[in-house]
Design an enzyme around this catalytic site. Structure first.
Site, PDB file in Angstrom:
ATOM      1  N   SER A  69      -8.033 -31.507  17.673  1.00 16.20           N
ATOM      2  CA  SER A  69      -6.941 -32.397  18.031  1.00 16.20           C
ATOM      3  C   SER A  69      -5.760 -31.516  18.511  1.00 16.20           C
ATOM      4  O   SER A  69      -4.591 -32.077  18.826  1.00 16.20           O
ATOM      5  CB  SER A  69      -6.975 -33.565  16.872  1.00 16.20           C
ATOM      6  OG  SER A  69      -6.410 -32.889  15.890  1.00 16.20           O
ATOM      7  N   LYS A  93      -1.376 -32.272  12.291  1.00 19.11           N
ATOM      8  CA  LYS A  93      -0.846 -32.876  13.380  1.00 19.11           C
ATOM      9  C   LYS A  93       0.649 -32.713  13.332  1.00 19.11           C
ATOM     10  O   LYS A  93       1.121 -31.791  12.315  1.00 19.11           O
ATOM     11  CB  LYS A  93      -0.896 -34.491  13.252  1.00 19.11           C
ATOM     12  CG  LYS A  93      -2.281 -35.002  13.247  1.00 19.11           C
ATOM     13  CD  LYS A  93      -3.084 -34.893  14.584  1.00 19.11           C
ATOM     14  CE  LYS A  93      -4.371 -35.849  14.662  1.00 19.11           C
ATOM     15  NZ  LYS A  93      -5.220 -34.872  14.001  1.00 19.11           N
TER      16      LYS A  93
END
Lengths: 216, 216
Positions: free
Chosen positions: B136, B173
């Site tokens: 991601s 993230k």
DNA sequence: AAATATAGTGCTCATAAGAGCACTTGTCAA
DNA sequence: TTGACAAGTGCTCTTATGAGCACTATATTT
């Protein structure tokens, strides 16, 4: 032994460390207060007192920014003798310029060094590090300013990521070879593959075996 | 480029660094003066001005102890004594599971360790490494199986890359915050931002300060 | 309901500490 | 001899900053 901190105290301790790391000196009570929306220095002061009491910091009385954060050094596996060191740690020179004529090992070319795990470079005779210029390999996760760890060798296999020299210009690319045809493939859609037509001015300096990046 | 220092300036610069390393905060002008037998702060101040001018330090105006020593990359050097080792090398544990309840330092959670340059983690109290699962964050150059180096802290600033825990699931993230709204932004077009609605099950484990990758 | 601990406000106060001026001393090169 | 420069003195002035008091608010425990 250090005692448990409240959430607030932990937040504040972390902030002090981060501030000091970024600025080279610790924050004042008012700077801490500002960060956490505490308008009174007294409110902050009591947090300091608590952190001192619980053994996480030292505070020099009446000295501005007189906060010493006590470190939490837990040792893992460490060498027992000086001779052991190279089993546990290794330093690799960062090379400033990679040029065909200049030997990689030339000292005047040093630009600091990086620390790596010896296990990772085991089996490679000579290694060096190189600071990446440009973004031609971003899709391979190699960003500008990263350091690539390179095993010095003058050949490569198809699909290796290599440090290649073209006309004494060093570049990091993926090595593509089919029969007698050689290409250097960027991994960024904005760049075109480089086809090697003149092998006279083409050289392989080594193969990329690792990447190290530090933020800030 | 840094300019040449006079002997006096070099002495003073060394003292500032040594003082800061020992105490965690830089000296005041008067403390420097006392060390070198300079009775007037003005005499010291002019040394500071010279050091700033020559690019060795930064001084924050009107801030006590507001001296930032700019780092100087030295060439390869090795420890002379066992006690010196931690100045040159550092090992950071690779954490297997990051869960809200479990303390990061729990030994049973170790999964080996990585070797890093202590200068890179200086100022961070507790650091750990984490093996990246998933892709991601590829656009930020963080690939699956890379190890991210994380400074443990339970807060973050907007735009930091963080290790966050949602329902005990660890994820890397980019931290996005505006007012009271928090999002975790992936850097991969195939993923959607995660909006934090329930802060009860959301936790920040640390801030990513580095990335290490080894091929093969 | 009372006690206790954490967290914070809005002040005041004393002083630690940076800024800066005018003047002095010593060294070295032109 | 003169001039430039580094280094230092002894001040003064201002302000950044730590210390501390009395009081408030909100949980949690007894």
């Amino acid at each position: 032994m250090k005692k448990e901190l409240t959430d607030r105290q932990q937040e504040i301790l972390s902030f002090i460390e981060q501030f000091r790391d970024e600025n080279g000196y610790p924050p004042t009570l008012r700077q801490i207060g500002k960060q956490f929306g505490i308008s009174s220095t007294f409110g902050v002061k009591r947090h300091m007192d608590a952190l001192v009491k619980k053994g996480h910091i030292l505070v020099e009385s009446n000295a501005s920014r007189g906060i010493t954060v006590l470190s939490n050094f837990e040792s893992i596996s460490m060498p027992q003798t000086l001779g052991d060191i190279e089993k546990y740690f290794k330093r690799i020179p960062i090379i400033g310029r990679v040029a065909a004529g200049v030997p990689i090992t030339a000292v005047e070319n040093h630009d600091g060094d990086v620390v790596v795990d010896p296990a990772m470079v085991k089996g490679f005779d000579t290694c060096f590090a190189l600071k990446v210029k440009g973004d031609s390999m971003v899709n391979a996760g190699i960003m500008e300013k990263d350091h690539v760890i390179v095993a010095a060798q003058n050949f490569a296999k198809h699909d290796d990521i290599v440090v290649a020299l073209i006309d004494d210009e060093a570049t990091v690319k993926r090595y593509w070879q089919k029969n007698n045809q050689i290409k250097l493939m960027p991994e960024n859609d904005n760049y075109q593959p480089i086809e090697i037509v003149n092998k006279e001015v083409f050289h392989i300096a080594g193969k990329v075996i690792g990447v190290i990046r530090w933020y800030n």
